[in-house]
Design a protein around this motif. Structure first.
Motif, PDB file in Angstrom:
ATOM      1  N   SER A 105     -14.133  35.916  43.882  1.00  0.00           N
ATOM      2  CA  SER A 105     -14.919  35.097  42.957  1.00  0.00           C
ATOM      3  C   SER A 105     -16.414  35.113  43.240  1.00  0.00           C
ATOM      4  O   SER A 105     -17.167  34.495  42.513  1.00  0.00           O
ATOM      5  N   CYS A 110     -26.219  35.220  38.645  1.00  0.00           N
ATOM      6  CA  CYS A 110     -24.921  35.053  37.990  1.00  0.00           C
ATOM      7  C   CYS A 110     -24.735  33.554  37.767  1.00  0.00           C
ATOM      8  O   CYS A 110     -24.158  32.857  38.617  1.00  0.00           O
ATOM      9  N   ASN A 111     -25.214  33.036  36.679  1.00  0.00           N
ATOM     10  CA  ASN A 111     -25.272  31.586  36.466  1.00  0.00           C
ATOM     11  C   ASN A 111     -24.316  31.091  35.402  1.00  0.00           C
ATOM     12  O   ASN A 111     -24.441  29.963  34.923  1.00  0.00           O
ATOM     13  N   ASP A 112     -23.359  31.903  34.999  1.00  0.00           N
ATOM     14  CA  ASP A 112     -22.398  31.467  33.995  1.00  0.00           C
ATOM     15  C   ASP A 112     -21.243  30.742  34.705  1.00  0.00           C
ATOM     16  O   ASP A 112     -20.507  31.348  35.493  1.00  0.00           O
ATOM     17  N   HIS A 113     -21.080  29.431  34.427  1.00  0.00           N
ATOM     18  CA  HIS A 113     -20.046  28.643  35.106  1.00  0.00           C
ATOM     19  C   HIS A 113     -18.644  29.074  34.691  1.00  0.00           C
ATOM     20  O   HIS A 113     -17.695  28.984  35.480  1.00  0.00           O
ATOM     21  N   ARG A 114     -18.531  29.546  33.465  1.00  0.00           N
ATOM     22  CA  ARG A 114     -17.209  29.975  33.004  1.00  0.00           C
ATOM     23  C   ARG A 114     -16.840  31.340  33.564  1.00  0.00           C
ATOM     24  O   ARG A 114     -15.670  31.657  33.725  1.00  0.00           O
ATOM     25  N   HIS A 115     -17.882  32.143  33.861  1.00  0.00           N
ATOM     26  CA  HIS A 115     -17.651  33.484  34.408  1.00  0.00           C
ATOM     27  C   HIS A 115     -18.569  33.660  35.619  1.00  0.00           C
ATOM     28  O   HIS A 115     -19.578  34.355  35.554  1.00  0.00           O
ATOM     29  N   PRO A 116     -18.249  33.041  36.731  1.00  0.00           N
ATOM     30  CA  PRO A 116     -19.167  33.015  37.891  1.00  0.00           C
ATOM     31  C   PRO A 116     -19.433  34.371  38.509  1.00  0.00           C
ATOM     32  O   PRO A 116     -20.411  34.526  39.235  1.00  0.00           O
TER      33      PRO A 116
END
Length: 1015
Positions: free
Chosen positions: A67, A79-85
């Motif tokens: 992850s 990489c700041n997308d919480h849904r796609h870390p």
């Protein structure tokens, strides 16, 4: 019988969730692998990483770890997308110094939101695959070396808000597919080579706040739909080829902060009620359109206006008086237009500007603002640092309290300012540039000017400044340009200004009356690029120290009194492109090293006393570079110079010849002086002796009967002119067995002073021999048929009449005469007359003052060569000093008489010079000195002063036609001619130029005139 087994529901649910988790993990690892390979592919195509930003990208061992991929920890990667870390969302490598190309695999970063590769050295195309980055909100590829077209696939980026590809080498059209980017906020493609005609589709980009197309090749109109961009803040389409009118709604967008329409072909006019709100910005662009119209006369809606940039267009009419009414203006740049002011009320816009307490920039230069300013500039904002009023017709004096402002730049050039420079100008302590050139400022240069130690540019040229150059100017520590040319400065060059260490660009002291030698401190200017001391009265030798100025690209010393040889130290000046030493008294050989000055484009050594062989190598073989005319003792050299071949005689023999010539010249001089003293002591005071002496000098005298026959009994048909002391007839006489046309001047002896005039003319004419003076053939002095006294002069016949008939066609039957005197012919005539007066003043002993120089006393021959005539008022200058008399008669003609003659001053050469100056002004304006002038001036001299130097074309005689560029004509011919005329007409006789200096000046103008082939 088979046993039926039933699976529990909880077990089936567990198996399903496990299967989905394994599938998701597998997909995540695959996608993470795509992001990794995309980043590594990008790094692979980077050829240079000077800041080692990509060095961290070597850690790839755990790149596919569950992850938290390692690449999310790399520099410039987020990489700041919480849904796609584990997915890349930002790649920011701005100003990293990267060299290379953009990898097409960046299109695999499907969750990328921000791509910023600006300010690098990336080349190649913009990858089409970037259209697959559907989540992109911002794409900034500006300030690189990208080429090719903008990919049409980028129109798929439906969430894109910022699109900036400015400052690249992109070409082609803007894809119409970009109209799909309805969320776009910033659209910037400035400084490329993109072209197109139909921009209407761009009107769909209603969310835009920043729209920049500047520096491209767009044509066509600005679409009306642009007025629907309700959120627009920054709008720039400058430096394109747009045309037509500007949509009026654009000017009413309440959100707009910056509007740049420069460098286009726009036309039309602005609306009467414009509500442009321009909050303060940090970017100032100059505008240079063919944008025509008026500045809105009302600014009632523009309450927040802080910056207004309308420079270099074609706005006309008045500057609105309400322009500063709200008091928020900080920058006002409306220069280089056609704005007007002709009466005091037209200047009321300055009154409203006094409300603008934060005004820092005021530019109204290069317009048509005339008259006096109604307020003192010093009443404007105390924060004002930049003033440009140049290129107008502003009159009056320069405000004395400018020091109240925080000025860093003051430009008052090309106006009609009079008076003196303010004595307190030195209190402008932070001033960096002063331009007061091309005005009518007189008086002395204030000593306080040297207190402005921060000054970088100083230009006071083309004024009437006098006195010496203050030594305080040597206090400058940052000055790069000093231009004091075209004034009447006197005295020596202060050595202090030659030690200014920062003086690196230009030092121009030309066209003054400076004397003395060049100080040896000139060696300190070893970084100076251009030096011009031409057209002064500098003397002595050219100092060897000038060879230390090794950075000189231009050295002009022409038109001085320099003696000696060309110094060998000039061999150090290998950066020279222009070297002009012409019109001096230099002697000796031409240095061989000059042939190797490969950068020289102009070498002028003409009109000196140089001798010996001319080098036949290097630049001397280029006829377009070298000028050596007027050096009669030169020999050899390239054939185009047409010098005689050099003799090969023994050097000792040549030395003997030289010594012999010098001794012969000395003996001859002694004999001449002795003879002159003897003649002077024996000279009789009776005026009749002068006549007899002249008559005895004549080879043959002529009788009254012969003159009567030659003129058909002095028939009116043969009368060609009348003067105050008699009439002039034409006739034919037999001279040396040839029938020769002559002019016969018959004196009216009943006129008081006629006999004295005859005797004066006899005495003057017997002394002179010059081709530009009318030659006397013989005289007649005796009795007529009635026994009355008769006196006449027989002169050579000059066939083309007087200059007066050519200048003023209404005085002659030849209606087209004046039309044939173009600019070049007038100039040649002016030079002819100057050479004749130079001969009378400086080349005969004793000197002769003509006393009546005017157009009717100048005759033109077949080739329109001028000949000065009528010496009836001439004065032969004696060695004894002249004294004033209580009763006197003014010699000369009204309008041409020097003003000092009116107060009883004695006849002088300076009086002739004044008359010549008036003649010069009359020749080029076509106006008589006795005309009525409607501009408020009372005489021709003041009439020309009022137009000098900015409106000379308006007073130039329309018959003085010419070919060539108008600006060049003004600079090379017209302005110098009128300046010379005014210099000859100075009120004080001691300030007038001498005739030998006038001839030098005219020859210098003639050279520039001929070089550009004007006529």
């Amino acid at each position: 019988m088979a046993i039926e087994r039933t699976w529990p529901l909880w077990l089936l649910s567990l198996l399903t969730h496990t299967l989905l988790l394994l599938t998701a993990t597998s997909q995540s690892q695959s996608i993470n692998g795509d992001d990794l390979s995309a980043l590594l592919s990008f790094k692979f195509l980077i050829r240079n990483d000077p800041k080692n930003i990509l060095s961290s990208w070597d850690a790839v061992s755990n790149a596919t770890n569950k992850s938290a991929p390692v690449f999310c920890q790399w520099k410039a990667v987020s990489c700041n997308d919480h849904r796609h870390p584990g997915r890349v969302t930002t790649l920011n490598l701005s100003d990293a110094g990267l060299v290379g190309t953009i990898s097409p695999q960046l299109g695999n970063l499907t969750l990328l939101r921000v791509l910023d590769l600006s300010a690098n050295s990336l080349d190649g195309d913009i990858p089409t695959s970037l259209g697959g980055c559907s989540k992109l909100h911002a794409m900034n590829l500006s300030n690189n070396h990208l080429s090719g077209n903008i990919p049409a696939d980028l129109g798929q980026l439906s969430k894109l808000e910022v699109f900036d590809v400015g400052h690249n080498n992109l070409t082609g059209d803007i894809p119409r597919s970009l109209s799909n980017l309805t969320t776009l906020v910033r659209f910037i493609i400035e400084r490329n080579f993109i072209h197109g005609q139909d921009l209407s589709w761009m009107g769909n980009l209603t969310s835009l706040t920043h729209f920049v197309l500047e520096g491209n090749s767009f044509t066509g109109n600005i679409p009306e739909s642009f007025g629907k961009m309700a959120n627009l803040i920054y709008f720039s389409v400058q430096n394109n080829q747009l045309e037509g009118h500007v949509p009026l709604p654009i000017f009413n967008l309440s959100s707009i902060r910056f509007l740049d329409l420069g460098f286009n072909r726009l036309s039309g006019s602005l609306p009467r009620d414009v509500g442009i709100k321009l909050p303060r910005i940090n970017r100032f662009n100059t505008l240079n359109n063919h944008f025509e119209g008026i500045i809105p006369p009302t600014f009632s809606n523009a309450s927040a206006l802080e910056v207004l940039l309308l420079r270099a267009n074609k706005y006309h009419g008045l500057i609105p008086r309400e322009i500063g009414i709200h008091g928020n203006l900080k920058v006002l740049m409306i220069g280089d237009n056609v704005l007007q002011a002709s009466q005091s009320s037209d200047w009321e816009f300055l009154t409203s500007l006094t409300n603008c307490s934060s005004l820092i920039t005021l530019d109204v230069g290069q317009n048509s603002l005339a008259g006096a300013m109604p307020i003192n500039i010093a009443n404007l904002s105390k924060e004002l640092s930049w003033i440009d009023l140049s290129g107008n017709q502003i009159i009056g004096t320069i405000p004395a309290d400018l020091w109240k402002l925080k000025l860093t730049s003051l430009n008052l050039s090309y106006n009609l300012f009079t008076g003196t420079l303010p004595s307190d100008i030195g209190r402008l302590a932070i001033l960096k540039s002063v331009y007061v050139n091309h005005n009518r400022i007189d008086g002395k240069i204030p000593q306080s000017l040297g207190n402005i130690t921060q000054l970088i540019y100083l230009s006071l040229s083309n004024n009437f400044l006098d006195g010496s150059i203050p030594i305080s100017l040597g206090n400058f520590t940052k000055l790069e340009v000093m231009d004091l040319s075209c004034n009447t400065l006197i005295g020596q060059i202060p050595q202090e200004i030659l030690t200014i260490p920062s003086l690196t660009r230009r030092l121009n002291l030309s066209n003054n009356a400076l004397i003395g030698s060049i100080p040896t401190q000139i060696e300190h200017l070893n970084n100076l690029a251009k030096m011009d001391f031409s057209m002064n009265k500098l003397s002595g030798g050219i100092p060897q120290a000038i060879g230390s100025c090794v950075q000189l690209s231009s050295l002009n010393l022409r038109g001085n009194l320099f003696l000696g040889q060309i110094p060998e130290s000039l061999n150090n000046l290998r950066s020279l492109e222009i070297l002009d030493l012409s019109n001096n008294n230099l002697e000796g050989h031409i240095p061989e090293f000059l042939a190797n000055f490969t950068l020289l484009t102009n070498l002028n050594l003409s009109f000196n006393k140089l001798s010996g062989p001319v080098p036949n190598t290097g630049i001397f073989r280029n006829a377009t570079v070298v000028s050596l005319s007027g050096n009669k003792m030169l020999c050899g050299g390239p054939t185009y110079l047409q010098f005689p071949s050099c003799s090969s005689g023994d050097s000792v023999q040549r030395l003997h010849v030289l010594i012999f010539c010098i001794l012969g010249a000395l003996i001859f001089s002694v004999c001449c002086i002795t003879a002159y003293c003897f003649i002077k002591t024996r000279m009789k005071t009776n005026a009749i002796d002068n006549e007899n002496l002249f008559l005895n000098d004549m080879n043959e005298r002529i009788s009254y009967a012969e003159l009567q026959a030659a003129t058909e009994s002095f028939s009116p048909a043969n009368l060609v002119g009348s003067g105050s002391f008699g009439n002039v007839y034409t006739g034919n006489l037999i001279i040396d067995q040839n029938l020769v046309p002559v002019a016969i001047k018959v004196l009216n002896l009943e006129q008081r002073g006629a006999s004295r005039s005859f005797l004066t003319e006899c005495d003057a004419l017997r002394r002179i021999r010059h081709r530009k003076l009318v030659k006397v053939i013989t005289v007649c002095s005796g009795l007529d048929q009635n026994g009355d006294e008769f006196k006449a002069l027989v002169l050579e016949f000059i066939c083309n009449g007087s200059l007066d008939e050519w200048l003023h066609a209404n005085t002659t039957t030849i209606s087209t005469s004046s039309r044939r005197l173009n600019l070049m012919k007038r100039f040649s005539i002016a030079l002819d007359v100057a050479e004749a007066l130079e001969y009378l003043h400086h080349h005969i002993v004793p000197s002769i003052v003509h006393c009546d120089i005017k157009p009717s006393n100048i005759l033109l021959d077949d080739d329109l060569v001028a000949h000065v005539t009528d010496f009836g008022l001439a004065k032969i200058m004696n060695a004894e000093p002249c004294t004033k008399s209580s009763s006197f008669v003014i010699k000369g003609t009204i309008g041409y008489v020097a003003p000092e003659y009116g107060s009883g001053s004695p006849v002088s050469m300076e009086g002739d010079i004044y008359s010549y100056g008036v003649l010069l002004l009359e020749m080029f304006t076509g106006r008589r000195p006795t005309d009525n002038f409607t501009d408020g001036t009372t005489c021709l001299v003041d009439y020309v002063k009022s137009a000098y130097p900015t409106n000379l074309l308006e007073i130039l005689d329309v018959s003085a036609t010419y070919n060539g560029n108008t600006e060049d004509i003004i600079e090379i011919v017209i302005c110098p001619i009128f300046r010379l005329g005014l210099a000859c007409c100075k009120e004080s006789p001691r300030e007038r130029m001498k005739m030998d200096d006038v001839v030098k000046e005219l020859n210098a103008i003639k050279k520039g005139f001929s070089a550009n082939a004007y006529a």
